[in-house]
Write an enzyme that holds these catalytic residues in place. Structure first.
Site, short mmCIF file in Angstrom:
data_model
loop_
_atom_site.label_atom_id
_atom_site.label_comp_id
_atom_site.label_asym_id
_atom_site.label_seq_id
_atom_site.Cartn_x
_atom_site.Cartn_y
_atom_site.Cartn_z
N ALA A 34 -28.87 8.33 -15.91
CA ALA A 34 -29.81 8.80 -14.90
C ALA A 34 -29.10 9.25 -13.64
O ALA A 34 -28.14 8.64 -13.20
CB ALA A 34 -30.82 7.70 -14.59
N SER A 80 -26.60 6.07 -22.72
CA SER A 80 -27.69 5.14 -22.45
C SER A 80 -28.47 5.66 -21.24
O SER A 80 -27.92 6.37 -20.40
CB SER A 80 -27.15 3.75 -22.13
OG SER A 80 -26.60 3.73 -20.83
N LYS A 81 -29.75 5.27 -21.17
CA LYS A 81 -30.58 5.73 -20.06
C LYS A 81 -29.99 5.30 -18.71
O LYS A 81 -30.01 6.02 -17.74
CB LYS A 81 -31.99 5.16 -20.22
CG LYS A 81 -32.84 5.97 -21.19
CD LYS A 81 -34.32 5.79 -20.86
CE LYS A 81 -35.16 6.87 -21.54
NZ LYS A 81 -35.87 6.42 -22.67
N ARG A 82 -29.45 4.08 -18.67
CA ARG A 82 -28.96 3.53 -17.41
C ARG A 82 -27.75 4.32 -16.91
O ARG A 82 -27.66 4.67 -15.75
CB ARG A 82 -28.57 2.05 -17.62
CG ARG A 82 -28.23 1.30 -16.35
CD ARG A 82 -27.99 -0.16 -16.68
NE ARG A 82 -26.98 -0.31 -17.74
CZ ARG A 82 -25.68 -0.27 -17.53
NH1 ARG A 82 -25.19 -0.08 -16.33
NH2 ARG A 82 -24.82 -0.44 -18.54
#
Length: 310
Positions: free
Chosen positions: A246, A241-243
């Site tokens: 990152a 997931s992006k979260r």
């Protein structure tokens, strides 16, 4: 800008989002391989696909790399400023009869292509415009001709790869219908311009290699050495997931506290054995160790989760 060093590697992020764990692994791997060989580590911003570029992300990527302790050699190359170089390469391909204008839309290609789709859903181009545009058709895109001979790529991590481009994709697009140059052509022209001899990147780009080797041969460029790194997956094996993914300042990572731990985790993911004495070291110190000891032969081939210590 052909370099005088025998080895030049590069890191080429796309500013379509924040720096993530996969790009961190590619940065560490490309840096380690280049510096261990006494070479240059060049930086290129692949901001070619302008509609997908997110404002402020290029700056965030650069500040994140600096906060992690990376230092690159020479000036940053920006793809968005290199349209003339790509056009010159296309003109050479057209003049040699290696490329041609294509008037087909995606829908037309899908209708005509009776060949079964390849794994990634790509329909091999059925050569409708290879011998000239049909009457009343205008050029939408430009394609490069592929030959019947399979292309072999010798990959330092993934081993020997053989690709039959005619079967996989057919004649492929080098300038798109929206006027933007395709990634495959831009990368080849940029690598030649920057004197890149070593391409270390994620294995999601492995299937791009034969297209790039084909273009290098047509344009008379040297083919760099390739090494494709395993991809970072979510703990269950899926896409991150992006979260969770990152690592950038913009995403709120405290790189003053976490930067060294992130670099050590990336090194371990790549099969390296940084000493315990580096726990708590600065990013710069960890990268100095990487430059001295990074070993491509230790890099695993299988994609896996990256274990973070926080």
């Amino acid at each position: 800008m052909h370099n005088k060093h025998s080895v030049a590697g590069r890191f080429a992020p796309s500013p379509t989002g924040a720096l993530h764990l996969g790009s961190l692994v590619a940065a560490v791997g490309s840096y380690g391989a280049a510096k261990r060989s006494g070479g240059l580590w060049l930086l290129r911003m692949e901001d070619l696909d302008t509609p997908r570029v997110v404002k402020g992300m290029a700056d965030d990527i650069l500040r994140t790399l600096e906060a992690l302790g990376f230092a690159w050699d020479g000036e940053i190359m920006w793809q968005s400023r290199r349209t003339e170089a790509y056009q010159a390469a296309l003109d050479r391909l057209l003049a040699a009869g290696d490329a041609y204008p294509c008037g087909c839309s995606r829908a037309e290609i899908a209708r005509v292509a009776s060949a079964p789709h390849t794994g990634d859903g790509e329909v091999p181009y059925p050569n409708l415009c290879r011998h000239g545009l049909a009457a009343g058709k205008d050029a939408r895109s430009y394609r490069v001709k592929v030959g019947a001979e399979p292309i072999t790529v010798h990959d330092l991590v993934m081993g020997e790869q053989r690709y039959d481009l005619a079967r996989i994709c057919g004649d492929f697009v080098v300038k798109r219908a929206d006027g933007l140059f395709a990634y495959q052509l831009a990368v080849v022209v940029d690598d030649a311009e920057q004197g890149v001899t070593q391409v270390v990147r994620g294995s999601d780009l492995l299937s791009s290699s034969p297209r790039q080797v084909h273009l290098q041969r047509l344009l008379g460029y040297e083919t760099p050495v390739y090494a494709h790194l395993p991809l970072v997956t979510a703990p269950g094996g899926g896409k991150l997931s992006k979260r969770d993914n990152a690592v950038s300042l913009a995403a709120g990572r405290n790189l003053a506290a976490d930067g060294g731990l992130l670099l050590l985790a990336a090194l371990r993911f790549l099969g390296q054995h940084p000493p315990v004495s580096l726990e708590g070291a600065s990013g710069r110190e960890i990268l100095a160790w990487t430059a001295d000891y990074f070993d491509l032969s230790l890099v695993p081939t299988r994609s896996a989760p990256l274990v973070l210590p926080f």
